[in-house]
Design a protein around this motif. Structure first.
Motif, PDB file in Angstrom:
ATOM      1  N   VAL A 104       0.768  -1.296   0.000  1.00 40.67           N
ATOM      2  CA  VAL A 104      -0.016  -0.193  -0.243  1.00 40.67           C
ATOM      3  C   VAL A 104       1.058   1.145   0.224  1.00 40.67           C
ATOM      4  N   VAL A 105       0.266   2.264  -0.648  1.00 41.80           N
ATOM      5  CA  VAL A 105       1.106   3.465  -0.729  1.00 41.80           C
ATOM      6  C   VAL A 105       0.257   4.688  -0.070  1.00 41.80           C
ATOM      7  N   VAL A 106       0.718   5.382   1.009  1.00 37.49           N
ATOM      8  CA  VAL A 106       0.192   6.405   1.577  1.00 37.49           C
ATOM      9  C   VAL A 106       1.122   7.623   1.902  1.00 37.49           C
ATOM     10  N   ASN A 107       0.453   8.771   1.938  1.00 41.04           N
ATOM     11  CA  ASN A 107       1.099   9.811   2.165  1.00 41.04           C
ATOM     12  C   ASN A 107       1.680   9.860   3.751  1.00 41.04           C
ATOM     13  N   ALA A 108       2.436  10.524   4.104  1.00 39.97           N
ATOM     14  CA  ALA A 108       3.266  10.635   5.465  1.00 39.97           C
ATOM     15  C   ALA A 108       2.404  10.999   6.530  1.00 39.97           C
ATOM     16  N   ASP A 109       1.455  12.072   6.374  1.00 36.38           N
ATOM     17  CA  ASP A 109       0.689  12.616   7.305  1.00 36.38           C
ATOM     18  C   ASP A 109      -0.570  11.492   7.582  1.00 36.38           C
ATOM     19  N   THR A 110      -1.035  10.885   6.671  1.00 40.47           N
ATOM     20  CA  THR A 110      -2.048   9.770   6.822  1.00 40.47           C
ATOM     21  C   THR A 110      -1.360   8.798   7.725  1.00 40.47           C
ATOM     22  N   LEU A 111      -0.062   8.268   7.386  1.00 39.48           N
ATOM     23  CA  LEU A 111       0.480   7.335   8.216  1.00 39.48           C
ATOM     24  C   LEU A 111       0.839   7.692   9.733  1.00 39.48           C
ATOM     25  N   ALA A 112       1.031   8.953   9.845  1.00 40.54           N
ATOM     26  CA  ALA A 112       1.350   9.358  11.232  1.00 40.54           C
ATOM     27  C   ALA A 112       0.047   9.793  12.101  1.00 40.54           C
ATOM     28  N   THR A 113      -1.223   9.697  11.492  1.00 44.63           N
ATOM     29  CA  THR A 113      -2.160   9.999  12.049  1.00 44.63           C
ATOM     30  C   THR A 113      -3.554   9.018  11.872  1.00 44.63           C
ATOM     31  N   TRP A 114      -4.552   9.129  11.138  1.00 47.52           N
ATOM     32  CA  TRP A 114      -5.784   8.737  10.931  1.00 47.52           C
ATOM     33  C   TRP A 114      -5.560   7.060  10.480  1.00 47.52           C
ATOM     34  N   ARG A 116      -3.373   4.708  11.523  1.00 50.81           N
ATOM     35  CA  ARG A 116      -2.846   4.005  12.624  1.00 50.81           C
ATOM     36  C   ARG A 116      -3.907   2.859  13.155  1.00 50.81           C
ATOM     37  N   PRO A 117      -5.190   3.146  13.195  1.00 50.41           N
ATOM     38  CA  PRO A 117      -6.075   1.866  13.433  1.00 50.41           C
ATOM     39  C   PRO A 117      -6.150   0.998  12.432  1.00 50.41           C
ATOM     40  N   VAL A 118      -5.710   1.155  11.214  1.00 49.12           N
ATOM     41  CA  VAL A 118      -5.587   0.272  10.322  1.00 49.12           C
ATOM     42  C   VAL A 118      -4.436  -0.718  10.678  1.00 49.12           C
ATOM     43  N   LEU A 119      -3.376  -0.240  11.111  1.00 52.18           N
ATOM     44  CA  LEU A 119      -2.274  -0.864  11.408  1.00 52.18           C
ATOM     45  C   LEU A 119      -2.414  -1.913  12.655  1.00 52.18           C
ATOM     46  N   ASP A 286     -11.063  -6.783   3.254  1.00 54.86           N
ATOM     47  CA  ASP A 286     -10.818  -6.504   4.670  1.00 54.86           C
ATOM     48  C   ASP A 286      -9.920  -5.352   4.894  1.00 54.86           C
ATOM     49  N   LEU A 287      -9.007  -5.151   3.973  1.00 54.74           N
ATOM     50  CA  LEU A 287      -8.143  -3.993   4.103  1.00 54.74           C
ATOM     51  C   LEU A 287      -9.124  -2.657   4.076  1.00 54.74           C
ATOM     52  N   SER A 288      -9.727  -2.626   2.856  1.00 56.83           N
ATOM     53  CA  SER A 288     -10.591  -1.485   2.230  1.00 56.83           C
ATOM     54  C   SER A 288     -11.626  -1.159   3.302  1.00 56.83           C
ATOM     55  N   GLU A 289     -12.047  -2.126   3.911  1.00 58.69           N
ATOM     56  CA  GLU A 289     -12.943  -1.835   5.193  1.00 58.69           C
ATOM     57  C   GLU A 289     -12.534  -1.195   6.333  1.00 58.69           C
ATOM     58  N   ALA A 290     -11.236  -1.682   6.626  1.00 60.32           N
ATOM     59  CA  ALA A 290     -10.540  -1.084   7.881  1.00 60.32           C
ATOM     60  C   ALA A 290     -10.126   0.337   7.357  1.00 60.32           C
ATOM     61  N   VAL A 291      -9.765   0.736   6.295  1.00 61.06           N
ATOM     62  CA  VAL A 291      -9.478   1.967   5.901  1.00 61.06           C
ATOM     63  C   VAL A 291     -10.652   2.714   5.908  1.00 61.06           C
ATOM     64  N   ARG A 292     -11.629   2.311   5.278  1.00 63.04           N
ATOM     65  CA  ARG A 292     -13.142   3.059   5.450  1.00 63.04           C
ATOM     66  C   ARG A 292     -13.281   3.508   7.003  1.00 63.04           C
ATOM     67  N   ALA A 294     -11.485   3.894   9.690  1.00 54.65           N
ATOM     68  CA  ALA A 294     -10.548   4.768  10.253  1.00 54.65           C
ATOM     69  C   ALA A 294     -10.822   5.944   9.552  1.00 54.65           C
ATOM     70  N   ALA A 295     -11.197   6.106   8.346  1.00 55.49           N
ATOM     71  CA  ALA A 295     -11.410   7.502   7.766  1.00 55.49           C
ATOM     72  C   ALA A 295     -12.536   8.054   8.127  1.00 55.49           C
ATOM     73  N   ARG A 296     -13.690   7.487   8.399  1.00 52.89           N
ATOM     74  CA  ARG A 296     -15.096   7.818   9.028  1.00 52.89           C
ATOM     75  C   ARG A 296     -14.955   8.557  10.135  1.00 52.89           C
ATOM     76  N   ALA A 297     -13.689   7.698  11.108  1.00 59.14           N
ATOM     77  CA  ALA A 297     -13.582   8.357  12.439  1.00 59.14           C
ATOM     78  C   ALA A 297     -12.628   9.423  12.713  1.00 59.14           C
ATOM     79  N   GLN A 298     -11.933   9.583  11.785  1.00 57.92           N
ATOM     80  CA  GLN A 298     -10.949  10.800  12.018  1.00 57.92           C
ATOM     81  C   GLN A 298     -10.874  11.865  10.753  1.00 57.92           C
TER      82      GLN A 298
END
Length: 309
Positions: A104-114, A116-119, A286-292, A294-298
């Motif tokens: 997966v590729v993400v931007n740095a601010d995403t990885l440092a914030t919202w 993390r629940p995906v991890l 499953d990964l996509s649902e985890a991302v959704r 986390a995004a809805r929450a933050q």
């Protein structure tokens, strides 16, 4: 075009991952000559040159979709193997089965914030390896086009060929600086944009330039580069220059007085999207649902398109 051989596709993928034919041969436990034969056979079947014989080797435009297909086959095979071996253990208590790689590729601010629940959620999945690449949200979709990753957090709303796209929400950035830095560069009711030092994340970070353009200014003589989300924030707090603060950073700093919004400057919202392979994969679903979740929450809600009229 003749049917493509899965073994040859996997060899093409390994070459691009390892960088050379020799390194690919070592990983595949075959000779470099056998690697060359497989690639030549694949190129004959495709009728195109698929890989540039450079150091490191890179895929051609014709090779990129085949790399994506090769990685998709690898993922589906790993999922199938894992499902067949669920519950099987060796004498030493270890389990059999392939490891499912989620690149997966993400931007740095995403990885440092919202993100993390995906991890935390992926940490509960057996024999699943999450492989994250950090890239600016404006460029992350390129990794999908090259077939390097199966999904991306991106600011690109148009789906990459072979992918689906859905809005996640908005990251808000507020132009901010240490109070002492603002006072040194006061100019009327605002600041001297052409003189106040600025901080960028890297050469692809143009958020600060959008703020400057809104004030009819260009970059000041002093532009610092701090390529870490945490240290970027800390550099602003310590007065190195002004930069874009994330929502949580701006709110906490405003309460403590560590930084302040720049007078006359408006926040910038960056709309984020989730792009993923159009593939029938339980793990990617499953990964996509985890991302959704986390995004809805933050994240701030995604902007809704205006209706006609």
């Amino acid at each position: 075009m003749r049917a493509l051989d899965p073994t040859q596709l996997e060899t093409l993928v390994v070459i691009t991952e390892e960088g050379t034919f020799d390194a690919a041969a070592r990983r595949l436990n075959i000779t470099p000559s056998a690697v060359s034969q497989r690639i030549r056979a694949l190129e004959r079947a495709a009728g195109r040159v698929l890989v540039r014989r450079t150091t490191p080797c890179t895929p051609t435009e014709a090779g990129e979709p085949l790399i994506r297909h090769g990685r998709q086959l690898r993922l589906l095979l790993a999922e199938a193997t894992a499902s067949l071996n669920t519950g099987d253990t060796d004498d030493d208590g270890s389990s059999d089965g392939a490891v499912v790689d989620l690149s997966v590729v993400v931007n740095a601010d995403t990885l440092a914030t919202w993100f993390r629940p995906v991890l935390e959620e992926v940490a509960t999945w057996d024999r699943t390896a999450l492989r994250i690449t950090v890239e600016d949200q404006g460029y992350s979709a390129d990794a999908l086009r090259r077939g390097e990753v199966l999904a991306a957090v991106t600011s690109e709303p148009k789906p990459v060929q072979g992918c689906t796209v859905e809005p996640l929400g908005r990251l808000r950035y507020t132009p901010g600086a240490a109070p002492a830095l603002v006072e040194r560069h006061r100019k009327g009711r605002g600041v001297d944009w052409g003189a106040m030092p600025m901080i960028v994340f890297n050469e692809k970070d143009h958020l600060q330039d959008e703020v400057l353009a809104a004030h009819g200014a260009t970059r000041p003589p002093v532009v610092h580069r701090v390529p870490s989300s945490h240290d970027f924030h800390e550099a602003i707090r310590r007065g190195l220059g002004w930069g874009m603060l994330l929502d949580a950073q701006a709110e906490a700093d405003l309460a403590s007085g560590a930084t302040m919004p720049l007078p006359g400057a408006r926040p910038i919202d960056v709309q984020l999207y989730w792009q993923r392979w159009r593939l029938d994969s339980i793990t990617v679903d499953d990964l996509s649902e985890a991302v959704r979740r986390a995004a809805r929450a933050q994240l701030r809600p995604a902007r809704q398109p205006r209706s006609p009229g």
